[in-house]
Design an enzyme around this catalytic site. Structure first.
Site, short mmCIF file in Angstrom:
data_model
loop_
_atom_site.label_atom_id
_atom_site.label_comp_id
_atom_site.label_asym_id
_atom_site.label_seq_id
_atom_site.Cartn_x
_atom_site.Cartn_y
_atom_site.Cartn_z
N ILE A 1 -5.53 8.03 -7.70
CA ILE A 1 -4.37 8.78 -8.18
C ILE A 1 -3.14 8.37 -7.39
CG2 ILE A 1 -3.39 11.10 -8.50
CD1 ILE A 1 -6.22 12.14 -8.97
N GLY B 1 -0.73 7.83 -2.51
CA GLY B 1 -1.89 7.66 -3.37
C GLY B 1 -3.12 8.25 -2.70
N LYS B 2 -4.18 8.35 -3.44
CA LYS B 2 -5.45 8.79 -2.85
C LYS B 2 -6.56 8.45 -3.84
CE LYS B 2 -7.31 11.50 0.50
NZ LYS B 2 -6.80 11.75 1.87
N GLY B 3 -7.74 8.21 -3.30
CA GLY B 3 -8.88 7.92 -4.15
C GLY B 3 -10.08 8.71 -3.69
N ASP C 1 -10.97 7.31 4.70
CA ASP C 1 -10.86 8.77 4.65
C ASP C 1 -12.27 9.31 4.87
OD1 ASP C 1 -8.53 10.71 3.78
OD2 ASP C 1 -10.35 11.55 2.95
#
Ligand code: GLU
Length: 416
Positions: A60, A105-107, A146
């Site tokens: 995202i 962003g991040k996944g 992460d």
């Protein structure tokens, strides 16, 4: 679809307050209140016992006005679309607060990495990378580590991306192994940012860090690096917890002995140099510094009034609920908000990306010195904004970020 206390709600609640106080124009508010782009992928993986499992993954991007999206990939059974959206937005604000040229962003993948073999994790990571290939890249969106992912995961992302793209672009991910373009100092960077934040906060109260009492919730990468660095700076850690329980010793826990014990047992529970305690009580101990470094939504309207720490340094993302903010403020607790306190990781990720693109690598001392410079500068800017708007430091940090991201949006204009 949104439940009452999810992380994305908590982000939106702060954004609303900050936007109002700052006087953000409506059009930009409507842009910032949701992610810019979301990708949901279905990931078939051949498991070791021969059956196929199909996992769900997300990537995202919240905003890319100031640069490529940036943010970690999380492997956890509790991953949700809303959690990853919140992470993407927090990274927009975080990168703006420390003033590095990235967006947010991040996944994530819904999976339990502790129950998977290395082979299964490798196949899952490679399939995910192949699926999100079109939206990531050194100039598009740069994943990092992460919860549940590590340097090896990043090496698989790098290899898969580069095999498909027929290039050698090691700036496609950060948090890589040092032998593969990773930066010295990245592994402890978030903890080092917590240390710098704690020192600055204590200085604001006119107190030295040396001799300050400390409690840490969580002993993952952020918790244990923060414990070590704060201990080496002279703070006295009197309590610490992990998922299995908590321990305390009012005379101070020997952090190096605890780290050794933890590396053998994977827990702090049972450590000889301390007594067991109720983990819930750790958050309300009368200490100088409390570092919530576990997970989100830990300090809420139910326990905020009981928090007796002078300073709370948010090592985790979203550990304090929106309802707890005014309670802590009125009780005089100085909160260093997550989007500042844990931004050391993404800052050194930026240094890694810069080194990769230059093909020229820095010594560890240079990385650490630059991190101090970025973090103290950000700390001063957040508190100057907080004072200017007569608000709490969290909203101060959001306003600072909103100001910087809006400026970039204004220069660029809307393309319609
Ligand atoms: N795990 C951190 C985050 O997503 C940092 C990731 C990075 O270095 O890109 O906020």
């Amino acid at each position: 679809m949104l439940t009452q206390h999810n992380a994305f709600d908590a982000m939106q609640a702060r954004l609303r307050v900050a936007a109002e106080l700052y006087g953000l124009e409506d059009a930009l508010f409507k842009v910032f209140i949701q992610p810019k782009r979301s990708m949901i992928v279905s990931l078939p993986v051949h498991m070791d016992d021969g059956h196929w499992e199909v996992f769900t993954g997300y990537r995202i991007q919240h905003n890319v006005a100031r640069g490529p999206a940036k943010g970690g990939i999380r492997f956890d059974p509790g991953v949700t679309y809303d959690e990853i959206s919140a992470g993407a937005a927090w990274n927009t604000w975080k990168t703006a607060v420390v003033d590095v040229p990235f967006g947010g962003g991040k996944g994530g993948i819904i999976c339990d990495p502790s129950a998977m073999s290395q082979g299964e994790l490798e196949r899952l990571t490679r399939r995910y990378t192949a699926e999100v290939m079109d939206v990531i890249g050194p100039d598009r969106d740069v994943p990092g580590i992460d919860m549940g992912t590590n340097a090896q995961t990043m090496a698989w992302v790098l290899d898969t991306y580069n095999m498909h793209a027929r290039v050698h672009a090691n700036a496609v991910v950060t948090g890589k192994p040092v032998g593969l373009g990773g930066s010295l100092g990245r592994a402890e960077a978030t903890g080092r940012g917590v240390l710098i934040s704690a020192r600055e906060a204590m200085q604001r109260l006119g107190k030295p860090l040396a001799g300050a009492t400390l409690a840490i919730q969580g002993f993952g990468n952020v918790g244990n690096q923060s414990a070590r660095l704060l201990h080496e700076a002279g703070a006295r850690m009197v309590a610490v917890s992990d998922q299995r329980g908590a321990i305390r010793n009012d005379r101070g826990i020997d952090v190096h002995a605890l780290l050794k014990y933890h590396s053998e047992t994977r827990t702090v529970v049972g450590f000889k140099g301390a007594e067991p305690m109720d983990p819930a009580e750790l958050l309300t101990m009368a200490v100088d510094i409390l570092v919530p470094a576990a997970t989100d939504n830990q300090i809420t309207e139910h326990n905020a009034a009981k928090v007796r720490a002078k300073v709370v340094v948010e090592g985790a993302n979203g550990p304090t609920s929106p309802e707890a903010d005014p309670i802590l403020l009125s009780n005089g607790v100085l909160v260093v908000p997550d989007i500042l306190a844990n931004a050391g990781g993404v800052t050194v990720s930026y240094f890694e990306w810069v080194q990769n693109r230059n093909g020229y690598y820095w010594r560890e001392r240079e990385v650490n010195e630059r991190l101090v410079e970025y973090m103290t500068h950000a700390f001063q800017a957040v508190f100057a904004t907080t004072d200017k708007y007569k608000t709490n430091p969290r909203i101060g940090a959001y306003i600072l970020a909103l100001d910087r991201v809006s400026l970039a949006m204004h220069y660029r204009g809307f393309y319609a």
